[in-house]
Write an enzyme that holds these catalytic residues in place. Structure first.
Site, PDB file in Angstrom:
ATOM      1  N   SER A  14       0.835  -1.196   0.000  1.00  0.00           N
ATOM      2  CA  SER A  14       0.000   0.000   0.000  1.00  0.00           C
ATOM      3  C   SER A  14       0.876   1.255   0.000  1.00  0.00           C
ATOM      4  CB  SER A  14      -0.972  -0.045   1.183  1.00  0.00           C
ATOM      5  OG  SER A  14      -0.284  -0.239   2.407  1.00  0.00           O
ATOM      6  N   ASP A 184       3.398  12.164   9.137  1.00  0.00           N
ATOM      7  CA  ASP A 184       2.003  12.497   9.441  1.00  0.00           C
ATOM      8  C   ASP A 184       1.376  11.527  10.446  1.00  0.00           C
ATOM      9  OD1 ASP A 184       1.856  10.220   7.926  1.00  0.00           O
ATOM     10  OD2 ASP A 184       0.752  11.107   6.261  1.00  0.00           O
ATOM     11  N   HIS A 187       2.843   7.698   7.531  1.00  0.00           N
ATOM     12  CA  HIS A 187       3.815   7.483   6.462  1.00  0.00           C
ATOM     13  C   HIS A 187       5.231   7.812   6.933  1.00  0.00           C
ATOM     14  CE1 HIS A 187      -0.092   8.164   4.345  1.00  0.00           C
ATOM     15  NE2 HIS A 187       0.292   6.994   3.856  1.00  0.00           N
TER      16      HIS A 187
END
Length: 255
Positions: A14, A184, A187
């Site tokens: 992902s 964040d 990530h």
């Protein structure tokens, strides 16, 4: 395809995979380390969960491809671990389904060739204080990480072609991980990417796979083209700016 043929390393996952070729990303680091030795190919899909990954496996990894991966590095789990939504508007996948999906992904990729290996990345933690949404929790990441590790251990008990990196605990070896390892809360920063790249290189170096994918065992493409004098000039010119030595020194620190 372009030649000559090299071992193929595929990164499948992902957003942590999709963004891994950004500046300082762990995918870019692997591509740098394996330059002229193996091709690192990115197949990253931000926002995806293991259910979606399972659906596209035959397209991403066709069994009739002329060249099959020597290694696939697989990461799904962060999106799967999100809180469920009452109307299904979340990427959440129930834990038992997630574990079975990852098992099927691993077995499919392993079946591509006798020498295809699989390294799973378990779910990393999140820095809850940085998050702007409550969809993800530190505790859910821990549970899904453990499920991935358990699944891989079950596979590797019968086949040493499967390995897993405990990303949840590897990230937290730094005391300041919650501030230093994310941009964040989810990530990876360059710091987290350095940790992951080092863990991947360590797993590869310690594995007893044949043929070996360890950097020190792979030939360097067209190494024999350079004359001894040209090699010396190249070493002096490039060595003065640190590039060849930089790669070797970083590799040694990583493994």
């Amino acid at each position: 395809m372009v030649g000559p043929a090299r071992p193929l390393i595929v990164l499948f996952g992902s957003s942590i995979v999709q963004y891994s070729f950004g500046h300082g990303g762990w995918g870019a680091t692997l591509a740098h380390f394996y330059s002229r030795q193996a091709d690192v190919v990115l197949r990253g899909y931000a926002g995806w969960n293991s259910r979606q990954a399972l659906q596209v496996l035959p397209t991403v990894f066709p069994k009739d491809a002329p060249v099959q991966p020597s290694l696939a590095i697989v990461y799904f789990g962060g999106n799967d671990s999100c809180r469920p939504h009452p109307y299904g508007l979340s990427p959440h996948v129930p834990l038992s389904d997630y574990k079975e999906n990852m098992r099927q992904i691993g077995l499919y990729i392993r079946s591509l060739s006798e020498t295809t290996r699989v390294v799973f990345l378990s779910c990393p933690p999140v820095s809850e204080k940085m998050l702007v949404s409550s969809l993800r929790t530190y505790e859910a990441c821990r549970v899904y990480s453990n499920a991935c590790i358990e699944m891989c251990n079950e596979l590797s008990h019968k086949d040493q072609s499967f390995k897993v990196i405990d990303l949840f605990n590897s990230i937290q070896k730094r005391q300041d991980w919650a501030d230093a390892c994310f941009i964040d809360g989810i990530h990876f920063s360059e710091t987290a990417s350095e940790i992951l790249a080092a863990e991947i290189l360590k797993v590869i170096s310690e594995s007893k796979w044949e043929p070996s994918l360890y950097l020190g065992d792979l030939p360097t493409e067209f190494e024999d083209v350079l004359s001894e004098r040209t090699k010396l000039c190249k070493l002096v010119i490039h060595g003065s700016c640190g590039f060849p030595f930089d790669k070797t020194m970083k590799m040694q620190r990583a493994i």
